[in-house]
Design an enzyme around this catalytic site. Structure first.
Site, PDB file in Angstrom:
ATOM      1  N   HIS A 237     -32.353  -5.262 -21.994  1.00  0.00           N
ATOM      2  CA  HIS A 237     -33.660  -4.918 -22.553  1.00  0.00           C
ATOM      3  C   HIS A 237     -33.542  -3.614 -23.310  1.00  0.00           C
ATOM      4  O   HIS A 237     -32.777  -2.742 -22.908  1.00  0.00           O
ATOM      5  CB  HIS A 237     -34.697  -4.771 -21.435  1.00  0.00           C
ATOM      6  CG  HIS A 237     -36.093  -4.859 -21.929  1.00  0.00           C
ATOM      7  ND1 HIS A 237     -36.756  -3.777 -22.456  1.00  0.00           N
ATOM      8  CD2 HIS A 237     -36.928  -5.914 -22.016  1.00  0.00           C
ATOM      9  CE1 HIS A 237     -37.958  -4.168 -22.838  1.00  0.00           C
ATOM     10  NE2 HIS A 237     -38.087  -5.449 -22.592  1.00  0.00           N
TER      11      HIS A 237
ATOM     12  N   ASP B  66     -37.348 -12.915 -18.751  1.00  0.00           N
ATOM     13  CA  ASP B  66     -37.037 -14.298 -19.109  1.00  0.00           C
ATOM     14  C   ASP B  66     -35.976 -14.941 -18.228  1.00  0.00           C
ATOM     15  O   ASP B  66     -35.682 -16.119 -18.390  1.00  0.00           O
ATOM     16  CB  ASP B  66     -36.590 -14.362 -20.581  1.00  0.00           C
ATOM     17  CG  ASP B  66     -37.708 -13.973 -21.522  1.00  0.00           C
ATOM     18  OD1 ASP B  66     -38.816 -14.498 -21.347  1.00  0.00           O
ATOM     19  OD2 ASP B  66     -37.495 -13.129 -22.404  1.00  0.00           O
TER      20      ASP B  66
HETATM   21  N1  CMC Z   1     -25.467  -9.996 -23.166  1.00  0.00           N
HETATM   22  C1  CMC Z   1     -24.368  -9.311 -23.522  1.00  0.00           C
HETATM   23  N2  CMC Z   1     -24.374  -8.055 -23.976  1.00  0.00           N
HETATM   24  C2  CMC Z   1     -25.558  -7.441 -24.086  1.00  0.00           C
HETATM   25  C3  CMC Z   1     -26.752  -8.088 -23.733  1.00  0.00           C
HETATM   26  C4  CMC Z   1     -26.668  -9.423 -23.264  1.00  0.00           C
HETATM   27  N3  CMC Z   1     -27.783 -10.091 -22.914  1.00  0.00           N
HETATM   28  N4  CMC Z   1     -27.791  -7.256 -23.939  1.00  0.00           N
HETATM   29  C5  CMC Z   1     -27.266  -6.115 -24.420  1.00  0.00           C
HETATM   30  N5  CMC Z   1     -25.906  -6.227 -24.500  1.00  0.00           N
HETATM   31  C6  CMC Z   1     -24.956  -5.191 -24.926  1.00  0.00           C
HETATM   32  C7  CMC Z   1     -25.110  -4.869 -26.392  1.00  0.00           C
HETATM   33  O1  CMC Z   1     -24.291  -5.721 -27.148  1.00  0.00           O
HETATM   34  C8  CMC Z   1     -24.657  -3.433 -26.433  1.00  0.00           C
HETATM   35  O2  CMC Z   1     -23.256  -3.386 -26.290  1.00  0.00           O
HETATM   36  P1  CMC Z   1     -22.385  -2.225 -27.037  1.00  0.00           P
HETATM   37  O3  CMC Z   1     -22.994  -0.942 -26.616  1.00  0.00           O
HETATM   38  O4  CMC Z   1     -20.998  -2.451 -26.569  1.00  0.00           O
HETATM   39  O5  CMC Z   1     -22.560  -2.505 -28.501  1.00  0.00           O
HETATM   40  C9  CMC Z   1     -25.223  -2.863 -25.151  1.00  0.00           C
HETATM   41  O6  CMC Z   1     -25.326  -3.994 -24.256  1.00  0.00           O
HETATM   42  C10 CMC Z   1     -26.550  -2.185 -25.260  1.00  0.00           C
HETATM   43  O7  CMC Z   1     -27.462  -3.083 -25.872  1.00  0.00           O
HETATM   44  P2  CMC Z   1     -28.930  -2.616 -26.156  1.00  0.00           P
HETATM   45  O8  CMC Z   1     -28.910  -1.523 -27.192  1.00  0.00           O
HETATM   46  O9  CMC Z   1     -29.575  -2.318 -24.865  1.00  0.00           O
HETATM   47  O10 CMC Z   1     -29.544  -3.912 -26.755  1.00  0.00           O
HETATM   48  P3  CMC Z   1     -30.751  -4.044 -27.768  1.00  0.00           P
HETATM   49  O11 CMC Z   1     -31.822  -3.099 -27.400  1.00  0.00           O
HETATM   50  O12 CMC Z   1     -30.257  -3.950 -29.146  1.00  0.00           O
HETATM   51  O13 CMC Z   1     -31.215  -5.532 -27.496  1.00  0.00           O
HETATM   52  C11 CMC Z   1     -31.999  -7.366 -26.263  1.00  0.00           C
HETATM   53  C12 CMC Z   1     -32.084  -5.851 -26.454  1.00  0.00           C
HETATM   54  C13 CMC Z   1     -33.066  -7.757 -25.283  1.00  0.00           C
HETATM   55  C14 CMC Z   1     -32.273  -8.043 -27.587  1.00  0.00           C
HETATM   56  C15 CMC Z   1     -30.598  -7.712 -25.717  1.00  0.00           C
HETATM   57  O14 CMC Z   1     -30.427  -7.144 -24.459  1.00  0.00           O
HETATM   58  C16 CMC Z   1     -30.371  -9.217 -25.663  1.00  0.00           C
HETATM   59  O15 CMC Z   1     -29.974  -9.815 -26.664  1.00  0.00           O
HETATM   60  N6  CMC Z   1     -30.647  -9.876 -24.491  1.00  0.00           N
HETATM   61  C17 CMC Z   1     -30.540 -11.316 -24.422  1.00  0.00           C
HETATM   62  C18 CMC Z   1     -31.799 -11.954 -24.989  1.00  0.00           C
HETATM   63  C19 CMC Z   1     -32.971 -11.771 -24.056  1.00  0.00           C
HETATM   64  O16 CMC Z   1     -32.896 -11.999 -22.869  1.00  0.00           O
HETATM   65  N7  CMC Z   1     -34.119 -11.348 -24.641  1.00  0.00           N
HETATM   66  C20 CMC Z   1     -35.356 -11.145 -23.895  1.00  0.00           C
HETATM   67  C21 CMC Z   1     -35.734  -9.699 -23.811  1.00  0.00           C
HETATM   68  S1  CMC Z   1     -37.048  -9.357 -22.618  1.00  0.00           S
HETATM   69  C22 CMC Z   1     -38.447 -10.193 -23.172  1.00  0.00           C
HETATM   70  C23 CMC Z   1     -38.831 -10.018 -24.585  1.00  0.00           C
HETATM   71  O17 CMC Z   1     -38.643  -8.993 -25.214  1.00  0.00           O
HETATM   72  O18 CMC Z   1     -39.379 -10.972 -25.116  1.00  0.00           O
END
Ligand code: CMC
Length: 438
Positions: A316, A373
Site C-alpha cells: 500500500h 483486497d
Molecule cells: N508485490 C510485489 N512488490 C511490491 C508490491 C506487491 N504487491 N507492492 C509494492 N511492491 C514493491 C515495489 O515494487 C517497490 O519495490 P522497490 O522499492 O524494490 O522498487 C516497493 O515494494 C515499495 O513499493 P511502494 O512504493 O510501496 O508501492 P506503490 O506505492 O508505488 O504502490 C500499490 C502501491 C498498492 C499499487 C502496490 O503495493 C501494489 O501494486 N500492490 C498490489 C496491488 C494491490 O493490491 N492494490 C490494492 C491496494 S489497496 C486498495 C486500493 O487502493 O484500492
C-alpha cells in the site's frame, strides 16, 4: 539548495527555509489536527520561479480534508475521527456510515429515518435509464456499465445543488441508484430480467434482492450475509486521497456535477492496482489452486522482478503496517464461512501466502502487508457475488467517500480548479516539415 525547519517557539508561526542559490525563502508550515506537518509551497513559483516535482504524488498533500484520517505507520484508519474498528465492532450499517462520512457525524434517529426514506424513494431507475442496459453487450464489464450509467444519470436528472437540502437529495439519489445500476448491470450481463427494488428492504438486503431474485423466485435474505456486506461497504466507505478520490476531487474542482465526478471515480477505481485488486487477488489465488503452484513458488516469482508478477492484495502506498481493514476482513471471512458452513480452498491458500510473504525478507524490508483486497474477495465469493462484480461492490462502498470529497471541494469558498504543473522534457523547438519532405 537546502531546506531547514528552524526551531520555532510553541505557538508562533512555523516556517521551513528553502535556500536557492544562496537566497533564503521562508515557506509556511501547515499543521493538521493530528500534528502532521506540511510545507506550503503554493507561493513557491511566484517567489522563486521554481515548481516542485513529485511524480505519482508520493509526498504531496493535495488538499486539506476533514473526512478521513490515516496513520500508515501505525495502521490507523478513522472516519470523521471514529476508528474503523469501532464502526465494525458496533455493527454500524453502511447507511449510517455513509451519513457519518458525508455529513461529519453519526446521524440522529431523525436524520437516519429521513436518509433511509430518501434512499428508498430514489431506488428505482428512470424508465429511459433502464433502456441503456439493452445496448450494452452481454459480455460488457459491469464496471464499464456502471461508469457509463452514473454519468448517464446527469442526462436525466442533472443535480442542481445550491443548498444543504438539494445536496442531501442528490447524495441519496446517487447512493441509492448506484446499487440499482450495479444489480441491473449484473442481471443484463447474465441475460436475466432486471429486478425492481422493494420498498420494504434495507439498503444491503435490497441490493442482494435485486441481484439474486428472479421474477418467479425471491431471494431469501440471510442475516449473516447482510451483516458481512454491510461491513464490507463500511470498510470501503472512504480512504482519503487515493487514486479514485483524487480523481473525483480533480473533476469536482472544475465545477462538474456530482454524478459526473463520481463516474470518473469509478473509472479510476477499476484498475488492478486500485479497486480492481480484489478481483485480481482472487484470480491469483484461483490460479495457484488450479495449477497447484505453492505459495513459496509464487513469492519467488514476485521477487524475480523480471517476471513482472506482483503479489495482489499486498502492499500500500500509505500503510507501512497492517491495513486495519484487512485485519477486520480476515476475521469477518472466518465468521461468515463458519456461519454458512463453507470450506473455501482459496482461504487456505491465502493464509499460507500471507504467512510465507510476512516471513520473507523482500516483504519485510519493504514493509508490505496484506491490504483491504487480500481477504475481501473471499468474503464476496462466500456471499455469492461473481468475480466481475467485485470491483463494482468496492465502488458502491466508496460512494460516500467520493460524495463527501465532492462536497468538500464544492463547499470551499477559496477553492480553485486543480491544475498541476509539469517539468517539460520534450524537444525545444521543432520546425514544421512539409509532408513530401518527411
Ligand atoms: N508485490 C510485489 N512488490 C511490491 C508490491 C506487491 N504487491 N507492492 C509494492 N511492491 C514493491 C515495489 O515494487 C517497490 O519495490 P522497490 O522499492 O524494490 O522498487 C516497493 O515494494 C515499495 O513499493 P511502494 O512504493 O510501496 O508501492 P506503490 O506505492 O508505488 O504502490 C500499490 C502501491 C498498492 C499499487 C502496490 O503495493 C501494489 O501494486 N500492490 C498490489 C496491488 C494491490 O493490491 N492494490 C490494492 C491496494 S489497496 C486498495 C486500493 O487502493 O484500492
Amino acid at each position: 539548495m537546502g531546506t531547514q525547519t528552524p526551531e520555532t517557539p510553541a505557538g508562533s508561526a512555523q516556517t521551513a527555509t528553502l535556500v536557492v542559490d544562496g537566497v533564503s525563502h521562508e515557506l509556511p508550515l501547515v499543521t493538521g489536527t493530528m500534528g502532521e506537518q506540511a510545507i506550503d509551497i503554493s507561493r513557491l513559483r511566484a517567489t522563486t520561479g521554481l515548481v516542485t516535482l513529485d511524480e505519482a504524488f508520493g509526498n504531496t498533500a493535495s488538499c486539506r480534508s476533514a473526512i478521513t484520517y490515516i496513520d500508515g505507520e501505525q495502521g490507523i484508519l478513522r472516519y470523521r475521527g471514529i476508528p474503523i474498528e469501532e464502526l465494525a465492532r458496533n455493527g454500524s450499517s453502511f447507511v449510517e456510515t455513509a451519513w457519518l462520512v458525508i455529513f461529519g457525524q453519526l446521524p440522529t434517529q431523525a436524520e437516519r429515518d429521513r436518509f433511509s426514506e430518501l434512499l428508498t424513494e430514489s431506488s428505482a431507475l428512470h424508465n429511459d435509464m433502464g433502456k441503456h442496459f439493452d445496448a450494452f453487450p452481454e459480455s460488457g464489464h459491469p464496471m464499464a456499465i456502471m461508469n457509463a450509467m452514473i454519468n448517464a444519470m446527469s442526462t436525466h436528472t442533472r443535480p442542481r445543488i445550491n443548498d444543504e437540502e438539494s445536496f442531501l437529495v442528490a447524495a441519496a439519489h446517487l447512493l441509492s441508484k448506484v446499487r440499482t445500476i450495479a444489480a441491473a448491470s449484473y442481471k443484463s450481463h447474465k441475460g436475466e430480467p432486471i429486478i425492481y427494488p422493494r420498498r420494504d428492504l434495507k439498503y444491503v438486503e435490497n441490493l442482494l434482492h435485486m441481484m439474486f431474485s428472479l421474477p418467479y423466485d425471491d431471494y431469501e435474505p440471510v442475516p449473516e450475509v447482510a451483516r458481512a456486506l454491510n461491513l464490507f461497504f463500511t470498510l470501503h466507505a472512504d480512504h482519503e486521497q487515493n487514486c479514485s478520490t483524487s480523481t473525483v476531487r480533480m473533476v469536482a474542482s472544475s465545477d462538474a456535477n456530482l454524478y459526473t465526478a463520481c463516474s470518473a471515480g469509478v473509472a479510476a477505481l477499476w484498475g488492478p492496482l486500485h479497486g480492481g485488486a480484489n478481483m485480481a487477488t482472487v484470480q491469483m489465488l484461483q490460479r495457484l489452486h488450479d495449477e497447484g503452484t505453492s505459495a513459496a513458488d509464487l513469492v519467488a516469482q514476485v521477487k524475480d522482478r523480471s517476471s513482472g508478477v506482483r503479489l495482489m492484495g499486498f502492499g500500500h502506498r500509505v500503510y507501512r503496517n497492517r491495513d486495519p481493514r484487512s485485519v477486520i476482513l480476515k476475521e469477518a471471512v472466518d465468521d461468515l464461512l463458519c456461519a454458512l458452513d463453507i470450506d473455501d480452498p482459496l482461504l487456505e491458500i491465502a493464509l499460507e501466502l500471507e504467512d510465507v510473504a510476512l516471513h520473507d525478507d523482500y516483504f519485510v524490508e519493504r514493509k508490505l502487508y496484506p491490504n483491504v483486497d487480500f481477504y475481501s474477495g473471499i468474503l464476496l465469493r462466500a456471499i455469492g457475488i461473481p468475480l466481475n462484480m467485485f470491483t463494482v461492490m468496492f465502488a458502491i462502498g466508496r460512494m460516500p467517500g467520493w460524495i463527501a470529497n465532492w462536497r468538500e471541494v464544492n463547499m470551499d469558498p477559496s477553492g480553485r480548479i486543480q491544475r498541476p504543473r509539469q517539468v517539460y522534457t520534450g524537444p525545444e523547438l521543432v520546425e514544421w516539415v512539409p509532408r513530401e519532405l518527411r
